[in-house]
Design a protein around this motif. Sequence first.
Motif, PDB file in Angstrom:
ATOM      1  N   TYR A   1      32.901  39.620  50.559  1.00  0.00           N
ATOM      2  CA  TYR A   1      33.642  38.379  50.757  1.00  0.00           C
ATOM      3  C   TYR A   1      34.190  37.834  49.456  1.00  0.00           C
ATOM      4  N   TYR A   2      35.189  36.966  49.610  1.00  0.00           N
ATOM      5  CA  TYR A   2      35.719  36.180  48.507  1.00  0.00           C
ATOM      6  C   TYR A   2      35.772  34.739  48.974  1.00  0.00           C
ATOM      7  N   SER A   3      35.482  33.800  48.070  1.00  0.00           N
ATOM      8  CA  SER A   3      35.508  32.387  48.444  1.00  0.00           C
ATOM      9  C   SER A   3      35.925  31.543  47.243  1.00  0.00           C
ATOM     10  N   PHE A   4      37.041  30.844  47.371  1.00  0.00           N
ATOM     11  CA  PHE A   4      37.498  29.945  46.305  1.00  0.00           C
ATOM     12  C   PHE A   4      36.894  28.554  46.473  1.00  0.00           C
ATOM     13  N   THR A   5      36.941  28.031  47.691  1.00  0.00           N
ATOM     14  CA  THR A   5      36.438  26.673  47.939  1.00  0.00           C
ATOM     15  C   THR A   5      34.969  26.649  48.346  1.00  0.00           C
TER      16      THR A   5
ATOM     17  N   VAL B   1      28.293  41.696  48.672  1.00  0.00           N
ATOM     18  CA  VAL B   1      29.127  41.748  47.477  1.00  0.00           C
ATOM     19  C   VAL B   1      30.083  40.560  47.524  1.00  0.00           C
ATOM     20  N   ARG B   2      30.039  39.737  46.486  1.00  0.00           N
ATOM     21  CA  ARG B   2      31.006  38.651  46.358  1.00  0.00           C
ATOM     22  C   ARG B   2      32.070  39.072  45.350  1.00  0.00           C
ATOM     23  N   ILE B   3      33.307  39.063  45.764  1.00  0.00           N
ATOM     24  CA  ILE B   3      34.422  39.449  44.906  1.00  0.00           C
ATOM     25  C   ILE B   3      34.820  38.270  44.024  1.00  0.00           C
ATOM     26  N   GLU B   4      35.027  38.554  42.734  1.00  0.00           N
ATOM     27  CA  GLU B   4      35.418  37.511  41.784  1.00  0.00           C
ATOM     28  C   GLU B   4      36.650  37.970  41.012  1.00  0.00           C
ATOM     29  N   PRO B   5      37.626  37.070  40.794  1.00  0.00           N
ATOM     30  CA  PRO B   5      38.786  37.432  39.971  1.00  0.00           C
ATOM     31  C   PRO B   5      38.363  37.757  38.546  1.00  0.00           C
ATOM     32  N   ALA B   6      39.082  38.681  37.912  1.00  0.00           N
ATOM     33  CA  ALA B   6      38.781  39.028  36.522  1.00  0.00           C
ATOM     34  C   ALA B   6      39.115  37.871  35.594  1.00  0.00           C
ATOM     35  N   GLU B   7      40.181  37.145  35.892  1.00  0.00           N
ATOM     36  CA  GLU B   7      40.576  36.008  35.058  1.00  0.00           C
ATOM     37  C   GLU B   7      39.887  34.746  35.578  1.00  0.00           C
ATOM     38  N   LYS B   8      39.118  34.120  34.727  1.00  0.00           N
ATOM     39  CA  LYS B   8      38.324  32.971  35.134  1.00  0.00           C
ATOM     40  C   LYS B   8      39.076  31.656  34.914  1.00  0.00           C
ATOM     41  N   GLY B   9      38.640  30.633  35.639  1.00  0.00           N
ATOM     42  CA  GLY B   9      39.146  29.284  35.436  1.00  0.00           C
ATOM     43  C   GLY B   9      40.488  28.991  36.056  1.00  0.00           C
TER      44      GLY B   9
ATOM     45  N   TYR C   1      48.455  43.766  42.904  1.00  0.00           N
ATOM     46  CA  TYR C   1      47.191  43.126  43.260  1.00  0.00           C
ATOM     47  C   TYR C   1      46.518  42.541  42.018  1.00  0.00           C
ATOM     48  N   PRO C   2      45.987  41.318  42.117  1.00  0.00           N
ATOM     49  CA  PRO C   2      45.342  40.707  40.947  1.00  0.00           C
ATOM     50  C   PRO C   2      44.053  41.441  40.575  1.00  0.00           C
ATOM     51  N   ALA C   3      43.754  41.456  39.278  1.00  0.00           N
ATOM     52  CA  ALA C   3      42.552  42.127  38.799  1.00  0.00           C
ATOM     53  C   ALA C   3      41.305  41.375  39.254  1.00  0.00           C
ATOM     54  N   ILE C   4      40.250  42.128  39.586  1.00  0.00           N
ATOM     55  CA  ILE C   4      38.974  41.539  39.974  1.00  0.00           C
ATOM     56  C   ILE C   4      37.872  42.102  39.085  1.00  0.00           C
ATOM     57  N   GLU C   5      36.732  41.416  39.090  1.00  0.00           N
ATOM     58  CA  GLU C   5      35.576  41.922  38.361  1.00  0.00           C
ATOM     59  C   GLU C   5      35.155  43.279  38.949  1.00  0.00           C
ATOM     60  N   PRO C   6      34.726  44.207  38.089  1.00  0.00           N
ATOM     61  CA  PRO C   6      34.301  45.510  38.607  1.00  0.00           C
ATOM     62  C   PRO C   6      33.175  45.371  39.636  1.00  0.00           C
ATOM     63  N   VAL C   7      33.235  46.183  40.667  1.00  0.00           N
ATOM     64  CA  VAL C   7      32.247  46.159  41.744  1.00  0.00           C
ATOM     65  C   VAL C   7      31.651  47.550  41.880  1.00  0.00           C
ATOM     66  N   GLU C   8      30.341  47.630  41.872  1.00  0.00           N
ATOM     67  CA  GLU C   8      29.654  48.900  42.093  1.00  0.00           C
ATOM     68  C   GLU C   8      28.959  48.845  43.452  1.00  0.00           C
ATOM     69  N   VAL C   9      29.446  49.637  44.358  1.00  0.00           N
ATOM     70  CA  VAL C   9      28.855  49.675  45.689  1.00  0.00           C
ATOM     71  C   VAL C   9      29.053  51.067  46.268  1.00  0.00           C
TER      72      VAL C   9
ATOM     73  N   PRO D   1      42.488  38.161  45.969  1.00  0.00           N
ATOM     74  CA  PRO D   1      41.426  38.944  45.318  1.00  0.00           C
ATOM     75  C   PRO D   1      40.687  39.880  46.272  1.00  0.00           C
ATOM     76  N   LEU D   2      40.488  39.451  47.500  1.00  0.00           N
ATOM     77  CA  LEU D   2      39.807  40.323  48.463  1.00  0.00           C
ATOM     78  C   LEU D   2      40.710  41.485  48.863  1.00  0.00           C
ATOM     79  N   GLN D   3      42.020  41.238  48.921  1.00  0.00           N
ATOM     80  CA  GLN D   3      42.946  42.334  49.179  1.00  0.00           C
ATOM     81  C   GLN D   3      42.841  43.401  48.089  1.00  0.00           C
ATOM     82  N   THR D   4      42.619  42.973  46.849  1.00  0.00           N
ATOM     83  CA  THR D   4      42.474  43.939  45.755  1.00  0.00           C
ATOM     84  C   THR D   4      41.295  44.866  46.004  1.00  0.00           C
TER      85      THR D   4
END
Length: 228
Positions: A65-69, A88-96, A124-132, A154-157
Amino acid sequence: MKKFFYILLVAGLFFGFSSCEGDEPTTDQPQTEIPEDGGDDNGDDNGNNDSENPNPVEGDVLVVYYSFTNNIHTIVTDLLTQIEADVVRIEPAEKGLDYAANNYALGSALVAAIRENPDDASSYPAIEPVEVKLENYSTVIVAAPLWWSNMAAPLQTFLFNHGSEMADKNIGLIVSSASSGISGVEADAKRLIPDGNFLTPSLWIRSSQTSNCHALTAEWLENIGLIK
């Protein structure tokens, strides 16, 4: 207890029964938006389908999942009180980044870039690396906010990068939306996981259903055969 990936969500239990407001912007849509009538194009108001699912879910479950709010985070936290699953929670690579600023201009631009070139990885925007290790799971639940009629970028990425690894797996879809129909998010999921076995119905949780978040999730899990 199964091992959780990336984030254990223990802190999320504090929010488990709080309201499940939609993750989409509620203001007028920008020029990049594809108009839609926001109608009930996914079954009844609860996103339910009375027909029995021909492929009941069996085996290990992964929730991505991804969640902004944090609305999807709340829904997933509640989900984990009802089933065992790795997460697994997806997070954008660029913070803030403030996706809500200027009438969700950034979020809208990210979705528009994907719409323009959906087959180009650079869209597609960059996301934090995910190992799964997706081979360990028979079922993947994708929990997504709706951004301008589509799945949050981000989840589409993540799905663009890993959707081919989900071939022949059972795919459940949860969507958070303030009011708009979720057909665009369903289309994104099927485009990004072309060989997935999509379980029906998808779970659509809207702002008007916030007080019934737990009950809607429980009913959906039963409908797709994950709980009896």
